[in-house]
Design a protein around this motif. Structure first.
Motif, PDB file in Angstrom:
ATOM      1  N   ARG A  62       0.839  -1.211   0.000  1.00 36.86           N
ATOM      2  CA  ARG A  62       0.000   0.000   0.000  1.00 36.86           C
ATOM      3  C   ARG A  62       0.872   1.258   0.000  1.00 36.86           C
ATOM      4  O   ARG A  62       0.620   2.204  -0.733  1.00 36.86           O
ATOM      5  N   GLY A  63       1.901   1.277   0.830  1.00 35.51           N
ATOM      6  CA  GLY A  63       2.767   2.445   0.937  1.00 35.51           C
ATOM      7  C   GLY A  63       3.580   2.719  -0.310  1.00 35.51           C
ATOM      8  O   GLY A  63       3.918   3.869  -0.605  1.00 35.51           O
ATOM      9  N   ALA A  64       3.898   1.673  -1.061  1.00 37.61           N
ATOM     10  CA  ALA A  64       4.699   1.821  -2.284  1.00 37.61           C
ATOM     11  C   ALA A  64       3.826   1.862  -3.547  1.00 37.61           C
ATOM     12  O   ALA A  64       4.351   1.950  -4.659  1.00 37.61           O
ATOM     13  N   PHE A  65       2.506   1.764  -3.368  1.00 37.00           N
ATOM     14  CA  PHE A  65       1.548   1.833  -4.473  1.00 37.00           C
ATOM     15  C   PHE A  65       1.747   0.709  -5.486  1.00 37.00           C
ATOM     16  O   PHE A  65       1.723   0.926  -6.700  1.00 37.00           O
ATOM     17  N   VAL A  66       1.973  -0.505  -4.969  1.00 35.23           N
ATOM     18  CA  VAL A  66       2.094  -1.686  -5.828  1.00 35.23           C
ATOM     19  C   VAL A  66       1.186  -2.786  -5.263  1.00 35.23           C
ATOM     20  O   VAL A  66       0.661  -2.669  -4.162  1.00 35.23           O
ATOM     21  N   THR A  67       1.045  -3.866  -6.016  1.00 33.29           N
ATOM     22  CA  THR A  67       0.231  -4.984  -5.541  1.00 33.29           C
ATOM     23  C   THR A  67       0.990  -5.764  -4.459  1.00 33.29           C
ATOM     24  O   THR A  67       2.212  -5.682  -4.355  1.00 33.29           O
ATOM     25  N   ARG A  68       0.245  -6.541  -3.681  1.00 31.51           N
ATOM     26  CA  ARG A  68       0.870  -7.407  -2.665  1.00 31.51           C
ATOM     27  C   ARG A  68       1.813  -8.403  -3.327  1.00 31.51           C
ATOM     28  O   ARG A  68       2.880  -8.696  -2.799  1.00 31.51           O
TER      29      ARG A  68
END
Length: 148
Positions: A62-68
């Motif tokens: 979430r913090g890096a704006f990518v998928t899990r």
């Protein structure tokens, strides 16, 4: 160039200008991080862990704006390289909190200096008051969209 008709005037579209600024920033960050063997996501992960040790894969994503899934692949690579450590087993649920290793901290220091230089370059044409206004305005926009 101004677009006429039913479309959006890109010269006055705030969303378009923000996306253009974001793309320019990302490209400049990629350029300075590449020689360090990092991507923007790699840097973001290390920076998040430095500021908030013990974040989970989901929190980092979430913090890096990518998928899990993307973050999990990155974390596994960073573990193999010795930049990040996670426990072998979760103490609660499935969460494996990640922490920076000394190597990860050293890599982050170099990357942070490179990224800060990009940010300084990005703000170079602004006065101190204009920079403060820009931060205040951007935070206000973010809050407005999150409050919905």
């Amino acid at each position: 160039m101004t677009q006429r008709g039913a479309g959006v005037d890109l010269d006055t579209s705030l969303g378009y200008l923000l996306k253009e600024a974001s793309s320019a920033l990302r490209a400049a960050m990629d350029e300075v991080l590449r020689p360090l063997g990092m991507s923007v996501t790699h840097y973001s992960c290390l920076e998040l862990l430095a500021q908030r040790p013990g974040l989970s894969n989901s929190e980092l994503a979430r913090g890096a704006f990518v998928t899990r899934q993307t973050m999990n692949v990155l974390l596994q690579a960073l573990e193999r390289e010795g930049q990040v450590s996670r426990p072998a087993e979760a103490s609660v649920g499935k969460v494996l909190p990640a922490r920076l290793t000394p190597l990860g901290r050293r890599k982050l220091e170099k990357a942070t200096a490179a990224v800060r230089a990009v940010e300084v370059r990005m703000l170079a044409g602004m006065s101190e008051a204009e920079r403060a206004d820009a931060f205040r305005i951007l935070r206000s926009m973010i809050r407005s969209l999150h409050d919905d």
